[in-house]
Write a protein that holds these residues in place. Structure first.
Motif, PDB file in Angstrom:
ATOM      1  N   VAL A   5     -49.638  18.275 125.167  1.00 11.64           N
ATOM      2  CA  VAL A   5     -48.127  18.466 125.677  1.00 11.64           C
ATOM      3  C   VAL A   5     -47.126  17.378 124.555  1.00 11.64           C
ATOM      4  N   LEU A   6     -48.109  16.218 124.384  1.00 14.82           N
ATOM      5  CA  LEU A   6     -47.336  15.268 123.512  1.00 14.82           C
ATOM      6  C   LEU A   6     -46.875  15.779 122.221  1.00 14.82           C
ATOM      7  N   ALA A   7     -47.836  16.596 121.614  1.00 18.96           N
ATOM      8  CA  ALA A   7     -47.551  17.169 120.421  1.00 18.96           C
ATOM      9  C   ALA A   7     -46.636  18.222 120.449  1.00 18.96           C
ATOM     10  N   ALA A   8     -46.577  19.043 121.447  1.00 21.47           N
ATOM     11  CA  ALA A   8     -45.439  19.952 121.510  1.00 21.47           C
ATOM     12  C   ALA A   8     -44.090  19.259 121.857  1.00 21.47           C
ATOM     13  N   CYS A   9     -44.098  18.198 122.500  1.00 13.42           N
ATOM     14  CA  CYS A   9     -42.688  17.611 122.555  1.00 13.42           C
ATOM     15  C   CYS A   9     -42.312  17.054 121.353  1.00 13.42           C
ATOM     16  N   VAL A  10     -43.454  16.421 120.638  1.00 15.95           N
ATOM     17  CA  VAL A  10     -42.935  15.947 119.397  1.00 15.95           C
ATOM     18  C   VAL A  10     -42.365  17.092 118.360  1.00 15.95           C
ATOM     19  N   LEU A  11     -43.129  18.317 118.533  1.00 11.79           N
ATOM     20  CA  LEU A  11     -42.716  19.352 117.569  1.00 11.79           C
ATOM     21  C   LEU A  11     -41.229  19.741 118.074  1.00 11.79           C
ATOM     22  N   LEU A  70     -41.781  26.451 114.220  1.00 13.01           N
ATOM     23  CA  LEU A  70     -42.036  25.147 114.860  1.00 13.01           C
ATOM     24  C   LEU A  70     -41.984  25.397 116.407  1.00 13.01           C
ATOM     25  N   ALA A  71     -40.810  26.138 116.539  1.00 14.75           N
ATOM     26  CA  ALA A  71     -40.429  26.712 118.062  1.00 14.75           C
ATOM     27  C   ALA A  71     -41.696  27.439 118.614  1.00 14.75           C
ATOM     28  N   ILE A  72     -42.203  28.458 117.769  1.00 11.82           N
ATOM     29  CA  ILE A  72     -43.113  29.435 118.167  1.00 11.82           C
ATOM     30  C   ILE A  72     -44.265  28.685 118.923  1.00 11.82           C
ATOM     31  N   VAL A  73     -44.886  27.632 117.896  1.00 12.61           N
ATOM     32  CA  VAL A  73     -46.066  26.726 118.091  1.00 12.61           C
ATOM     33  C   VAL A  73     -45.784  25.914 119.247  1.00 12.61           C
ATOM     34  N   ALA A  74     -44.720  25.281 119.399  1.00 13.17           N
ATOM     35  CA  ALA A  74     -44.378  24.451 120.667  1.00 13.17           C
ATOM     36  C   ALA A  74     -44.338  25.179 121.756  1.00 13.17           C
ATOM     37  N   VAL A  75     -43.928  26.293 121.873  1.00  7.89           N
ATOM     38  CA  VAL A  75     -43.777  27.242 123.048  1.00  7.89           C
ATOM     39  C   VAL A  75     -45.098  27.559 123.549  1.00  7.89           C
ATOM     40  N   GLY A  76     -45.876  27.902 122.624  1.00 11.87           N
ATOM     41  CA  GLY A  76     -47.286  28.503 122.766  1.00 11.87           C
ATOM     42  C   GLY A  76     -48.165  27.348 123.484  1.00 11.87           C
ATOM     43  N   SER A 116     -38.884  18.224 119.659  1.00 11.38           N
ATOM     44  CA  SER A 116     -37.947  17.226 119.236  1.00 11.38           C
ATOM     45  C   SER A 116     -37.663  17.223 117.681  1.00 11.38           C
ATOM     46  N   SER A 117     -38.592  17.519 116.968  1.00  7.47           N
ATOM     47  CA  SER A 117     -38.371  17.221 115.284  1.00  7.47           C
ATOM     48  C   SER A 117     -37.565  18.314 114.954  1.00  7.47           C
ATOM     49  N   MET A 118     -37.658  19.392 115.531  1.00  6.78           N
ATOM     50  CA  MET A 118     -36.786  20.260 115.164  1.00  6.78           C
ATOM     51  C   MET A 118     -35.186  20.035 114.982  1.00  6.78           C
ATOM     52  N   ALA A 119     -34.875  19.256 116.084  1.00  3.66           N
ATOM     53  CA  ALA A 119     -33.417  18.775 116.215  1.00  3.66           C
ATOM     54  C   ALA A 119     -33.434  17.565 115.048  1.00  3.66           C
ATOM     55  N   PHE A 120     -34.192  16.912 114.887  1.00  7.59           N
ATOM     56  CA  PHE A 120     -34.102  15.578 113.995  1.00  7.59           C
ATOM     57  C   PHE A 120     -33.959  16.116 112.748  1.00  7.59           C
ATOM     58  N   ILE A 121     -34.827  16.915 112.326  1.00  7.55           N
ATOM     59  CA  ILE A 121     -35.212  17.336 110.803  1.00  7.55           C
ATOM     60  C   ILE A 121     -33.503  18.077 110.502  1.00  7.55           C
ATOM     61  N   ASP A 122     -33.280  18.965 111.449  1.00  4.14           N
ATOM     62  CA  ASP A 122     -32.130  19.871 111.007  1.00  4.14           C
ATOM     63  C   ASP A 122     -30.863  19.029 110.887  1.00  4.14           C
ATOM     64  N   GLY A 123     -30.867  17.836 111.901  1.00  8.67           N
ATOM     65  CA  GLY A 123     -29.495  17.126 111.713  1.00  8.67           C
ATOM     66  C   GLY A 123     -29.468  16.296 110.419  1.00  8.67           C
ATOM     67  N   THR A 124     -30.678  15.757 109.552  1.00 15.37           N
ATOM     68  CA  THR A 124     -30.590  15.254 108.613  1.00 15.37           C
ATOM     69  C   THR A 124     -30.613  16.013 107.370  1.00 15.37           C
ATOM     70  N   ALA A 125     -31.336  17.110 107.439  1.00 18.03           N
ATOM     71  CA  ALA A 125     -31.647  18.020 106.259  1.00 18.03           C
ATOM     72  C   ALA A 125     -30.484  19.011 105.656  1.00 18.03           C
ATOM     73  N   LEU A 126     -29.658  19.329 106.802  1.00 22.70           N
ATOM     74  CA  LEU A 126     -28.637  20.256 106.482  1.00 22.70           C
ATOM     75  C   LEU A 126     -27.616  19.399 105.616  1.00 22.70           C
ATOM     76  N   PRO A 127     -27.089  18.230 105.791  1.00 14.16           N
ATOM     77  CA  PRO A 127     -26.296  17.664 105.035  1.00 14.16           C
ATOM     78  C   PRO A 127     -26.362  17.823 103.455  1.00 14.16           C
ATOM     79  N   VAL A 128     -27.582  17.757 103.002  1.00 20.92           N
ATOM     80  CA  VAL A 128     -28.275  17.663 101.726  1.00 20.92           C
ATOM     81  C   VAL A 128     -27.793  19.208 101.060  1.00 20.92           C
ATOM     82  N   ALA A 129     -27.915  20.147 102.008  1.00 21.06           N
ATOM     83  CA  ALA A 129     -27.746  21.495 101.319  1.00 21.06           C
ATOM     84  C   ALA A 129     -26.296  21.979 101.637  1.00 21.06           C
ATOM     85  N   LEU A 130     -25.361  21.204 102.048  1.00 19.96           N
ATOM     86  CA  LEU A 130     -24.104  21.698 102.525  1.00 19.96           C
ATOM     87  C   LEU A 130     -23.481  22.158 100.940  1.00 19.96           C
TER      88      LEU A 130
END
Length: 305
Positions: free
Chosen positions: A35-41, A197-203, A43-57
């Protein structure tokens, strides 16, 4: 992008949960780890997306032919939705179940990420980013609350440490990962990392998440709308502060006045929300008194007959 939840905020969200052992809902150690691994996965989607996208702008702007204002709204739309709906996401997790809302947030985030990757125009991308922000506002507080509902109090410090460390690592790795993906596969690949990541977390949640303990109460839709509107207005007003000197000189007084009005409406909305529970309780008591009066009148009429 700063993390939406950091210590001591994350610590407070987790510690607010009742100990599962005290409630007789203790999970196996292996299940808790999954369950902890799923929670980390999640929340990691939101954190990665927030910092990775500005580089691609820059590449994104060139490919879509977007102007600077549209590119700014690609970021602001996500942040506005996240800021205005995070508290509501936590309330939904309490009412409808933490694991259920976390899974729903993951599904929405994955679908919104796919929509972002397939965006044919800036308007499409901005709309998908708003949905992404709403999904992040659901999954982030739900992941924290689920950790608290899964781990006993004696083991929560370790779980908090793992979640915080993973959040910091994914936030720091976001720009590096975003730059590599953009140069290698193009800017859509920044969004394509989220659906798997979403599919793995939901599973994992479907298999290992404990039974949800819900709070028996009615979800206040009107109060949630007031709070979301107020926080969204304030977040938008704050995002418009601190422009460059050229932008400040070009801004018309009417635009500055509109900014002040929106900020004022946000403050008024927060004040209204502060008194809303009392008004809602009074309204409920008034309806109950009317109902009781109608029942008593019906009894009198029946006795008179």
């Amino acid at each position: 992008m700063a993390q939406p939840f950091v210590d001591p905020c994350s610590r407070g969200v987790i510690d607010a949960e009742s100990c599962p052992r005290e409630l007789g809902r203790g999970a196996r150690p292996r299940h808790r780890g999954m369950v902890l691994a799923a929670c980390v996965l999640a929340s990691s989607m939101a954190f990665i997306d927030g910092t990775a996208l500005p580089v691609a702008l820059p590449r994104l702007r060139a490919d879509l032919g977007a102007d600077l204002a549209s590119v700014q709204w690609v970021l602001n739309g996500y942040m506005l939705a996240l800021a205005s709906l995070t508290l509501i996401g936590g309330a939904l997790a309490d009412v409808y179940g933490k694991a259920r809302m976390l899974a729903l947030g993951c599904v929405l985030f994955g679908l919104a990420s796919a929509a972002c990757a397939l965006a044919p125009s800036p308007a499409w991308l901005i709309a998908a980013r708003v949905v992404q922000g709403a999904a992040a506002a659901i999954l982030t507080p739900a992941s924290l609350a689920l950790i608290g509902a899964t781990y006993p109090r004696s083991e929560r410090n370790r779980a908090i440490g793992v979640w915080a460390a993973a959040s910091a690592l994914t936030t720091a790795a976001g720009p590096v990962l975003g730059g590599w993906l953009t140069e290698t596969l193009g800017w859509p690949s920044v969004f394509w990392i989220n659906p798997p990541l979403a599919i793995v977390a939901v599973g994992v949640l479907q298999v290992f998440a404990p039974k949800d303990g819900r709070i028996q109460r009615r979800f206040d839709v009107i109060g949630a709308a007031i709070l979301a509107a107020a926080l969204g207005a304030l977040a938008w007003a704050l995002s418009q502060l601190g422009p460059s000197e050229a932008q400040a000189a070009a801004a018309a007084p009417a635009q500055r006045g509109a900014l002040a009005i929106v900020a004022g409406l946000g403050i008024v909305g927060l004040a209204v929300y502060a008194f809303w529970p009392d008004f809602a309780d009074w309204r409920g008591m008034e309806r109950l008194s009317h109902c009781n009066a109608w029942i008593e009148a019906s009894k009198v009429r029946s006795e008179w007959r």
